[in-house]
Scaffold this motif. Structure first.
Motif, PDB file in Angstrom:
ATOM      1  N   GLN A   1       1.054  -1.079   0.033  1.00  0.00           N
ATOM      2  CA  GLN A   1      -0.142  -0.042   0.417  1.00  0.00           C
ATOM      3  C   GLN A   1       0.597   0.963  -0.272  1.00  0.00           C
ATOM      4  O   GLN A   1       0.241   2.346  -0.620  1.00  0.00           O
ATOM      5  CB  GLN A   1      -1.343   0.530   1.273  1.00  0.00           C
ATOM      6  CG  GLN A   1      -1.892  -0.938   1.347  1.00  0.00           C
ATOM      7  CD  GLN A   1      -2.915  -1.002   2.234  1.00  0.00           C
ATOM      8  OE1 GLN A   1      -2.821   0.267   2.644  1.00  0.00           O
ATOM      9  NE2 GLN A   1      -3.490  -2.324   2.685  1.00  0.00           N
ATOM     10  N   LEU A   2       1.801   1.179   0.528  1.00  0.00           N
ATOM     11  CA  LEU A   2       2.482   2.227   0.917  1.00  0.00           C
ATOM     12  C   LEU A   2       3.944   1.931   0.530  1.00  0.00           C
ATOM     13  O   LEU A   2       5.198   0.699   0.801  1.00  0.00           O
ATOM     14  CB  LEU A   2       2.495   2.755   2.365  1.00  0.00           C
ATOM     15  CG  LEU A   2       3.781   3.765   2.511  1.00  0.00           C
ATOM     16  CD1 LEU A   2       3.533   4.774   1.858  1.00  0.00           C
ATOM     17  CD2 LEU A   2       3.583   4.412   4.562  1.00  0.00           C
ATOM     18  N   ILE A   3       4.845   2.898  -0.298  1.00  0.00           N
ATOM     19  CA  ILE A   3       6.486   2.861  -0.645  1.00  0.00           C
ATOM     20  C   ILE A   3       6.929   4.453  -0.354  1.00  0.00           C
ATOM     21  O   ILE A   3       6.778   5.392  -0.188  1.00  0.00           O
ATOM     22  CB  ILE A   3       6.605   2.855  -2.091  1.00  0.00           C
ATOM     23  CG1 ILE A   3       5.661   1.453  -2.847  1.00  0.00           C
ATOM     24  CG2 ILE A   3       8.469   2.671  -2.089  1.00  0.00           C
ATOM     25  CD1 ILE A   3       6.421   0.661  -2.715  1.00  0.00           C
TER      26      ILE A   3
ATOM     27  N   LYS B   1      -7.963   4.132 -10.134  1.00  0.00           N
ATOM     28  CA  LYS B   1      -7.792   5.149 -10.374  1.00  0.00           C
ATOM     29  C   LYS B   1      -6.104   5.071 -11.089  1.00  0.00           C
ATOM     30  O   LYS B   1      -5.391   4.146 -10.223  1.00  0.00           O
ATOM     31  CB  LYS B   1      -8.086   6.597 -10.125  1.00  0.00           C
ATOM     32  CG  LYS B   1      -9.513   7.032  -9.914  1.00  0.00           C
ATOM     33  CD  LYS B   1      -9.938   6.576 -11.401  1.00  0.00           C
ATOM     34  CE  LYS B   1     -11.587   7.720 -10.957  1.00  0.00           C
ATOM     35  NZ  LYS B   1     -12.171   7.754 -12.485  1.00  0.00           N
ATOM     36  N   SER B   2      -5.557   5.728 -12.130  1.00  0.00           N
ATOM     37  CA  SER B   2      -3.932   5.475 -11.807  1.00  0.00           C
ATOM     38  C   SER B   2      -3.638   6.337 -10.408  1.00  0.00           C
ATOM     39  O   SER B   2      -3.936   7.441  -9.926  1.00  0.00           O
ATOM     40  CB  SER B   2      -4.328   6.369 -13.180  1.00  0.00           C
ATOM     41  OG  SER B   2      -2.269   7.060 -13.338  1.00  0.00           O
ATOM     42  N   LEU B   3      -2.459   6.308  -9.545  1.00  0.00           N
ATOM     43  CA  LEU B   3      -1.774   6.218  -8.883  1.00  0.00           C
ATOM     44  C   LEU B   3      -1.321   7.368  -9.728  1.00  0.00           C
ATOM     45  O   LEU B   3      -1.317   8.378  -8.527  1.00  0.00           O
ATOM     46  CB  LEU B   3      -0.679   5.520  -8.170  1.00  0.00           C
ATOM     47  CG  LEU B   3       0.340   5.492  -7.650  1.00  0.00           C
ATOM     48  CD1 LEU B   3      -1.086   5.829  -5.847  1.00  0.00           C
ATOM     49  CD2 LEU B   3       1.341   4.577  -7.331  1.00  0.00           C
TER      50      LEU B   3
ATOM     51  N   CYS C   1      -1.943  11.377   0.786  1.00  0.00           N
ATOM     52  CA  CYS C   1      -0.543  12.354   0.945  1.00  0.00           C
ATOM     53  C   CYS C   1      -0.035  11.181   1.364  1.00  0.00           C
ATOM     54  O   CYS C   1       1.246  11.175   1.500  1.00  0.00           O
ATOM     55  CB  CYS C   1      -1.150  13.048   1.724  1.00  0.00           C
ATOM     56  SG  CYS C   1      -1.908  14.641   0.973  1.00  0.00           S
ATOM     57  N   SER C   2       0.173   9.667   2.092  1.00  0.00           N
ATOM     58  CA  SER C   2       1.505   9.113   1.987  1.00  0.00           C
ATOM     59  C   SER C   2       2.224   8.403   1.682  1.00  0.00           C
ATOM     60  O   SER C   2       3.406   8.253   1.510  1.00  0.00           O
ATOM     61  CB  SER C   2       0.464   7.739   3.351  1.00  0.00           C
ATOM     62  OG  SER C   2       0.026   7.094   2.901  1.00  0.00           O
ATOM     63  N   ASN C   3       1.566   8.782   0.130  1.00  0.00           N
ATOM     64  CA  ASN C   3       2.346   7.878  -1.227  1.00  0.00           C
ATOM     65  C   ASN C   3       2.504   9.148  -2.000  1.00  0.00           C
ATOM     66  O   ASN C   3       2.957   8.512  -2.821  1.00  0.00           O
ATOM     67  CB  ASN C   3       2.166   6.965  -1.679  1.00  0.00           C
ATOM     68  CG  ASN C   3       1.966   6.082  -1.520  1.00  0.00           C
ATOM     69  OD1 ASN C   3       2.701   5.429  -1.282  1.00  0.00           O
ATOM     70  ND2 ASN C   3       0.608   4.901  -1.393  1.00  0.00           N
ATOM     71  N   ALA C   4       2.387  10.528  -1.941  1.00  0.00           N
ATOM     72  CA  ALA C   4       2.829  11.710  -2.301  1.00  0.00           C
ATOM     73  C   ALA C   4       4.575  11.685  -3.250  1.00  0.00           C
ATOM     74  O   ALA C   4       4.351  11.843  -3.713  1.00  0.00           O
ATOM     75  CB  ALA C   4       2.428  12.769  -1.712  1.00  0.00           C
TER      76      ALA C   4
END
Length: 928
Positions: free
Chosen positions: A638-640, A699-701, A665-668
């Protein structure tokens, strides 16, 4: 991009970066060689493009845009690609190429336009391609090629025009002066005329499947025009016997001829003409040669290569090849032979012999007699059950032997005497169930041994002894278990094995406990080990499973049903460069730890796809400073975060498609980094999809707007610090001035909750008791000796006492609630100790709330001690209650207490609505 840079990246197609330092590609990937030379191979195949993708890196040398939906090529499509050498635009829908559209490709050497819809090659189509050497236009709709279309292509060496609509040779333009290879197969040629020598250097000409009926016009002005042709393919044509001699006169120097599927005459007749003094190789596939007679090849005494596959040959004479004493290669595969009948003894110079796809069951000791020069023998896909050792007595120089897909039951004794120079042995897909000791002892030169797809269960100790030069062994798809490998002597005598494949067997372990005898402890030189896809699941990898493999570099451990790895798994293999753990169940966050990877700091590629991974945090302290490729697609990531990426300083390729990315915003940081970094290629970034929140699912990341996540940290710090100061002041003020008000409010709130609960469960119409006596334990003697006997004994009242009437085991607050609401009145016996008791406080608060809620006189205060009014104020607003309620005071010693008891009795028996409104209005009452 700077030429000195060693890394590149992929961006979303909607994000354009300055072309001098970066580039933007949609769906494309970049092939990264480990030894980067500054040149790129860009792959954009099968990505549904409708036009040439742009912009592309200017240092691209190999571009593949095949299998898309491109309709045309226009001028400017390849601007800035002057370094391009190989361009593949095959399998599109191109019907139009604008003039000079390819003129920017000055260095292009190979152009593939096959499988499109091009009808005409114009003079301007190939302008500027001065270095072009290979041109493919096969499988188009070509009907005309304008003259001088190839005039400027002085370096052109190969042209493929297969499967078009070229009707005669006059449609082929002149100026092919440097051409070496021309393929005109599968064109409907009816006329073949050459009035000038337009192919002065042609060496290969393919005219197969061109003449479906008789050649109406074959004319070569000068027979010397085609004297340079060395390879001629006339397969699957209809040629009359009377035309054959005339045609062959035009190819006096042919050395290799392909004549598959001939129509119109017999092979025997053709060979009389075709086998000239120059012919050395002939290919005669699919010509129905069921019997090879002793006279058939008499005209071809100088042949070196003879190919007779797929002819339904079922019989050969002993003298069938007696005239071919110079033959070095004989291929009679895909026929109906059942035995060899000593036919080959007359071929002393034979080096390659291919009899695969026949029905041979037995080999006699004399079948290969006199073949001392044989190097390659192919007998796969026959019906051979056993081979005697004497079969190889004359094959001392045999280097490659393929015996796969037969019915071999054992190899015991087969290779007793060699062949001693054998380097490659393929026994795949037979019926071997065991490998006995010393089965290959005489094969000292063997380097590759294939034993896959058999039924091998037992491998005896020293089964491979003597294979001192063996480098590659394949044991996959057998019935090998952990018991088979329990004896370390199984691999004894093979000190130089570099690659071992035991995939798709039945090896399984019940725990990670150390093995008493690790299976590969003798293979110290092993570089590649494949144990993936065990049929029962390996389940666990013992902690010392890899012990002894000090030089192991590549480990395939995918699809093993393992859930975690012991931290010492790789402590014996410090030279790892590639690790494949794909398709396991690593969902547990502790399945992979940083400590596990610390011994293999040289790892440069890891594959973790389909492992249910939820985090890559284990990479942070893993010390993988040399990792260049990380593949973890189809997981639950889920998060990088930034820490993970920064822990991999050499990362070049990152593949994370099909994960459960959170689009917030955690993946921003990751989204911005993936799109803008010029060091790591994030493969197929535009295909990464959001999984959370549900409103953005699918949706597209890459399309997530990260600008909304940008914050002013100075402002936040100011607001945060200011809030802390204000909150501190407010808390201090409340604590100093409103402390007891808050305490009172807290208890009042508890009373409110209890009252609501009571209303849901109780019936207010009936009362079990006349009064609840609320008192402190210090007053218990007076209550039990004085108060209770008078009220219950003399006046007949029913009193509720906590020590007597509370239900054992029930929560105290619930007992208090039940007692108050089951009693007509609550009598509070006020003393200093009473005011200090928490449970007494609960009782008076609940009773007070009942008073305010029901608007009834349900509370009676009795002061047993003199308590000044100012001392009441800290105790939950008791002072206001005293000012607004009628209360009693116990007589002092010596005073008459009869009046006190009578007033208390009257207070208990007072009608519930008496003076309620006056009392609650706040008016003072006379103290009783």
């Amino acid at each position: 991009m700077r030429q000195s840079s060693a890394f590149f990246f992929i961006l979303n197609c909607c994000v354009l970066i300055t072309l001098t330092d970066g580039f933007s590609l949609s769906n494309c990937t970049i092939y990264f060689p480990f030894e980067y030379s500054g040149h790129l191979k860009v792959l954009c195949s099968r990505m549904s493009y409708r036009k040439i993708p742009s912009p592309l890196p200017h240092n691209t040398v190999n571009l593949d845009i095949s299998y898309n939906a491109i309709h045309q090529i226009v001028e400017g499509d390849f601007i800035r690609l002057s370094n391009l050498i190989i361009l593949n635009i095959s399998h599109n829908r191109i019907s139009e190429i604008h003039s000079n559209a390819l003129s920017d490709l000055a260095n292009l050497e190979e152009l593939n336009l096959s499988n499109n819809k091009i009808k005409t090659v114009t003079t301007k189509l190939l302008n500027g391609l001065t270095n072009l050497s290979h041109l493919r236009l096969d499988s188009n709709y070509l009907e005309t090629i304008e003259n001088q279309s190839f005039a400027t292509l002085s370096n052109l060496r190969l042209v493929n025009l297969t499967n078009n609509k070229v009707f005669n040779s006059r449609d082929i333009p002149s100026a092919f002066f440097g051409l070496k290879k021309l393929d005109l197969s599968m064109n409907p040629l009816t006329v073949f005329k050459m009035m000038e020598n337009i192919f002065p250097g042609l060496e290969y000409l393919d005219l197969s499947s061109c003449f479906h009926s008789n050649i109406s016009d074959w004319f070569i002005l000068d027979k010397a025009f085609l004297n340079t042709v060395k390879t001629l393919n006339l397969s699957r044509n209809h040629i009359e016997e009377n035309q054959l001699d005339y045609i062959m006169q035009s190819f006096a120097s042919v050395t290799w001829m392909v004549l598959d599927g001939l129509k119109g005459f017999k092979v025997d007749t053709f060979l009389q003409t075709a086998c000239s003094s120059s012919l050395r190789s002939i290919h005669l596939e699919d010509n129905n040669l069921s019997v090879l007679t002793d006279r058939m090849f008499r005209p071809c005494a100088l042949l070196n290569d003879l190919h007779l596959q797929n002819n339904r040959v079922s019989r050969m004479y002993k003298s069938s090849f007696k005239h071919l004493v110079n033959l070095t290669e004989l291929r009679i595969q895909k026929n109906l032979l059942t035995q060899l009948n000593d036919t080959l003894q007359v071929l002393p110079n034979l080096r390659v012999l291919d009899f695969h796809l026949n029905s041979i069951e037995n080999l006699d000791c004399s079948d290969f007699a006199n073949l001392t020069q044989l190097r390659q023998l192919y007998l796969h896909r026959n019906r051979i059950v056993t081979i005697k050792a004497c079969v190889f007595k004359d094959l001392g120089n045999l280097e490659e032997f393929i015996l796969s897909s037969n019915r071999m039951l054992t190899v015991r004794g087969t290779f007793t005497y060699g062949p001693q120079n054998l380097q490659y042995l393929d026994l795949n897909n037979n019926k071997l169930s065991a490998i006995q000791n010393d089965s290959f002892k005489a094969l000292h030169s063997l380097r590759t041994l294939h034993l896959a797809d058999n039924q091998i269960l037992n491998i005896y100790p020293y089964a491979f002894a003597g294979l001192i030069n063996l480098a590659d062994m394949y044991l996959g798809s057998n019935k090998i278990t952990e018991r088979t490998l329990r004896n370390r002597a199984v691999f004894a005598g093979t000190p130089n094995i570099r690659s071992l494949d035991v995939c798709c067997n039945y090896i399984s372990y019940e725990s990670q406990e150390e093995l008493q005898s690790p299976p590969f402890i003798l293979l110290s030189e092993l570089r590649v080990l494949k144990i993936n896809s065990q049929r029962r699941g390996l389940n666990y990898i013992p902690s010392n499973f890899l012990k002894g493999l000090k030089n192991l570099q590549v480990f395939y451990a995918g699809n093993l049903n393992i859930e975690n790895l012991h931290v010492d798994t790789f402590s014996y293999t410090l030279n790892f460069t590639f690790l494949d753990l794909a398709s396991n169940n690593l969902a547990n966050r502790n399945a992979l730890t940083s400590r596990l990877f610390q011994p293999i700091s040289g790892l440069n590629k890891i594959t973790l796809g389909r492992t249910h991974l939820q985090s890559l945090d284990f990479l942070v302290d893993a010390n993988l400073s040399n990792l260049t490729i990380l593949r973890a697609s189809t997981n639950d990531l889920q998060l990088i975060n930034q820490t993970i990426i920064q822990s991999l300083p050499q990362l070049k390729v990152l593949h994370l498609q099909n994960n459960s990315f959170t689009c917030d915003c955690s993946n921003a940081w990751f989204i911005d980094w993936a799109a803008r970094n010029n060091k790591t290629q994030v493969v197929y970034l535009d295909k990464y999809e959001c999984r959370y929140p549900l409103s953005l699912s699918g949706k597209s990341l890459a399309a997530f707007n990260t600008e909304s996540c940008n914050v002013n940290y100075d402002c936040i710090c100011f607001i945060y610090s200011s809030s802390i100061v204000i909150l501190t002041l407010v808390i201090s003020f409340i604590y100093h001035f409103l402390k007891w008000q808050l305490v009172y409010a807290y208890y009042l709130f508890l009373a409110f909750l209890n009252d609501k609960k009571r209303k849901r469960t109780s019936n207010h119409l009936d009362f079990q008791y006349d009064a609840l006596i609320s008192y402190n334990a210090q007053e218990e003697p007076w209550v039990l000796e004085e108060l209770v006997p008078k009220l219950e004994g003399q006046h007949g009242l029913r009193l509720c006492l906590h020590h007597r009437d509370f239900q054992p085991g029930k929560a105290i607050i619930d007992n208090i609630m039940d007692a108050i609401y089951k009693s007509r009145k609550t009598i509070c016996l006020i003393t200093h100790n009473y005011l200090k008791s928490i449970w007494c406080s609960h009782e008076i608060q609940v009773a007070s709330f009942r008073l305010f809620d029901e608007q009834k006189d349900v509370l009676v205060l009795v002061f047993l001690e003199d308590i000044p009014t100012h001392q009441l104020s800290p105790y939950y607003r008791m002072r206001k209650l005293v000012k607004k309620r009628t209360y009693l005071r116990r007589p002092k010693p010596g005073e008459d207490n009869r009046a006190f008891r009578q007033k208390l009795k009257m207070a208990i028996e007072t009608k519930e609505n008496m003076e309620d409104r006056q009392i609650l209005s706040g008016k003072d009452e006379d103290h009783v």
